[in-house]
Scaffold this active site. Structure first.
Site, short mmCIF file in Angstrom:
data_model
loop_
_atom_site.label_atom_id
_atom_site.label_comp_id
_atom_site.label_asym_id
_atom_site.label_seq_id
_atom_site.Cartn_x
_atom_site.Cartn_y
_atom_site.Cartn_z
CG LEU A 15 -1.93 1.01 1.41
CD1 LEU A 15 -2.66 1.31 0.21
CD2 LEU A 15 -2.59 1.16 2.63
CB THR A 33 10.21 6.74 6.22
OG1 THR A 33 9.07 5.98 6.42
CG2 THR A 33 10.01 8.30 6.58
CG ASP A 57 14.88 1.37 12.93
OD1 ASP A 57 13.55 1.18 13.30
OD2 ASP A 57 15.26 0.80 13.92
CG ASN A 84 1.66 2.08 4.66
OD1 ASN A 84 0.37 1.57 4.53
ND2 ASN A 84 2.75 1.60 4.25
CB SER A 135 -6.20 1.10 11.90
OG SER A 135 -6.65 0.24 12.82
CE1 TYR A 149 -1.25 -5.77 11.53
CE2 TYR A 149 -3.53 -6.78 11.33
CZ TYR A 149 -2.61 -5.71 11.13
OH TYR A 149 -2.95 -5.12 9.65
CE LYS A 153 -2.17 -2.26 11.71
NZ LYS A 153 -1.48 -1.34 10.96
CB THR A 184 0.43 -5.86 -0.01
OG1 THR A 184 -0.05 -6.28 1.43
CG2 THR A 184 -0.58 -4.92 -0.29
N1 LIG Z 1 -2.29 -6.23 3.10
C1 LIG Z 1 -3.42 -6.26 4.23
O1 LIG Z 1 -4.17 -7.43 3.95
C2 LIG Z 1 -3.67 -5.49 5.13
C3 LIG Z 1 -5.05 -5.47 6.00
C4 LIG Z 1 -5.17 -4.51 6.86
C5 LIG Z 1 -4.20 -3.77 7.12
N2 LIG Z 1 -3.25 -3.51 6.71
C6 LIG Z 1 -2.19 -2.66 7.01
O2 LIG Z 1 -1.73 -1.82 5.72
C7 LIG Z 1 -0.29 -1.29 6.27
C8 LIG Z 1 0.47 -1.74 4.84
O3 LIG Z 1 0.49 -3.02 4.82
P1 LIG Z 1 0.98 -3.65 3.19
O4 LIG Z 1 -0.28 -4.47 3.01
O5 LIG Z 1 1.10 -2.63 2.28
O6 LIG Z 1 2.01 -4.71 3.59
P2 LIG Z 1 3.48 -4.94 2.91
O7 LIG Z 1 3.40 -4.95 1.42
O8 LIG Z 1 4.08 -5.94 3.96
O9 LIG Z 1 4.22 -3.41 3.26
C9 LIG Z 1 4.14 -2.90 4.75
C10 LIG Z 1 5.37 -1.99 4.90
O10 LIG Z 1 5.55 -1.70 6.25
C11 LIG Z 1 7.00 -1.70 6.57
N3 LIG Z 1 7.40 -2.42 7.43
C12 LIG Z 1 6.99 -4.08 7.61
N4 LIG Z 1 7.77 -4.54 8.51
C13 LIG Z 1 8.50 -3.56 9.32
C14 LIG Z 1 9.31 -3.69 10.31
N5 LIG Z 1 9.44 -4.75 11.10
N6 LIG Z 1 9.74 -2.41 10.72
C15 LIG Z 1 9.64 -1.37 9.90
N7 LIG Z 1 8.77 -1.43 8.87
C16 LIG Z 1 8.24 -2.55 8.57
C17 LIG Z 1 7.71 -1.90 5.30
O11 LIG Z 1 8.34 -0.70 4.43
P3 LIG Z 1 9.73 -0.38 4.38
O12 LIG Z 1 10.42 -1.82 3.85
O13 LIG Z 1 9.65 0.51 3.15
O14 LIG Z 1 10.53 0.08 5.48
C18 LIG Z 1 6.57 -2.35 4.21
O15 LIG Z 1 6.81 -1.95 2.98
C19 LIG Z 1 0.19 -2.13 7.30
O16 LIG Z 1 0.18 -1.12 8.56
C20 LIG Z 1 -0.79 -3.06 7.61
O17 LIG Z 1 -1.01 -3.54 8.93
C21 LIG Z 1 -2.68 -4.31 5.50
#
Ligand SMILES: NC(=O)c1ccc[n+]([C@@H]2O[C@H](COP(=O)([O-])OP(=O)(O)OC[C@H]3O[C@@H](n4cnc5c(N)ncnc54)[C@H](OP(=O)(O)O)[C@@H]3O)[C@@H](O)[C@H]2O)c1
Length: 281
Positions: A15, A33, A57, A84, A135, A149, A153, A184
């Protein structure tokens, strides 16, 4: 002063990266970032004047504040802050390692706190701005195997509801964004960390349910690019909502959870009200 400036954390994938692309496409500027700048290089090359990638970080509050202050000074303003970055620690509560549980809060909750502490002085100085807290459907619900998790949240949502009340009189609007499952790396990331089997046989059904969900990676209903477009639209709304679910699964899941909560509240209302002091009016 130029076009509006967004700050997006966790920008290397999912995202976050979709949002950086949509914001740049809208003509605005972005401070992104990330822990790994490589995936953002094509966007940096295409928009060298409007994208600043900051490798940091976000759990390190002191460094984060310094680099964000520099980036904001470079652009001359800050308008929209998007917390995010996040990941999910999955597993039955009794099997969770304490260090990993705290690390979950460091990223999903305290890193957002660090970002807010660095960003809010800039928004307050402008008496304007938007805070978008990413969230989850899990920010209003719970599920077996997802205690770490969902706790992180729920904490982010609790902070955000109170923060929204503090910031609104200062001209800053806050929205809690609650995505459902999105295509994702998120699900694959938590699934890859799942232990092979249950440490406690009592929790075998929880492990089975987590494995079934993990098996659905790649079939999630949510499209991160469409979610990113919704966030760009949200930031333009004169009266944004406090909460915005994203995806039909989030909409249904939250509606059902709120309905169940209201039904239970009413069913036990007599017992709840029976504790009032006899002299209370
Ligand atoms: N995908 C879903 O199903 C879903 C559903 C509900 C909510 N969300 C929320 O949406 C947001 C984005 O998630 P996404 O779906 O885009 O997942 P994603 O593709 O795994 O991306 C999450 C991003 O968060 C950062 N991140 C992950 N682990 C980290 C760590 N240990 N320390 C610091 N940064 C970290 C990374 O950014 P960098 O590598 O650039 O630092 C990564 O690109 C999150 O807050 C997640 O909880 C996702």
């Amino acid at each position: 002063m130029g076009s509006r400036v967004w700050l997006v954390t966790g920008a290397s994938g999912g995202l976050g990266r979709a949002l950086v692309g949509e914001v740049l496409g809208s003509g605005a500027r972005v401070i992104a970032t990330t822990r790994d700048g490589a995936p953002l290089r094509p966007l940096s090359a295409a928009f060298p004047e409007r994208l600043r990638t900051v490798r940091v970080d976000i759990t390190d509050a002191g460094t984060l504040r310094r680099v964000l202050d520099d980036a904001v000074a470079g652009f001359g303003r800050l308008d929209v802050v998007v917390n995010n970055a996040g990941y999910a620690l999955a597993g039955p509560f009794e099997e969770l390692d304490d260090t990993e549980l705290r690390a979950q809060f460091e990223v999903n909750f305290f890193a957002a706190v660090n970002v807010l502490r660095a960003a809010l002085p800039h928004l307050r100085a402008a008496k304007a701005g938007r805070v978008l807290q990413i969230s989850s459907l899990a920010g209003q619900t719970g599920a077996a195997g997802m205690s770490a998790y969902t706790a992180s949240k729920h904490a982010l949502e609790g902070l955000s509801v109170s923060l929204a009340a503090e910031l609104a009189p200062l001209g800053i609007r806050t929205t809690i964004v609650e995505p459902g499952a999105a295509r994702t790396a998120f699900r694959a990331n938590w699934a890859s960390r799942l232990p092979a089997g249950a440490a406690h046989p009592d929790y075998l059904p929880v492990h089975d349910a987590l494995a079934r969900t993990a098996g659905g990676a790649g079939e999630q209903v949510g499209d991160p690019v469409r979610m990113a477009r919704a966030l760009v639209a949200l930031a333009d709304m004169p009266s944004p909502p406090l909460r915005l679910p994203l995806g039909s699964d989030a909409l249904t899941g939250i509606e059902n959870a709120l309905g169940d909560q209201l039904e239970e509240l009413r069913r036990f209302a007599t017992l709840s009200a029976s504790t009032d002091h006899p002299k209370a009016t």
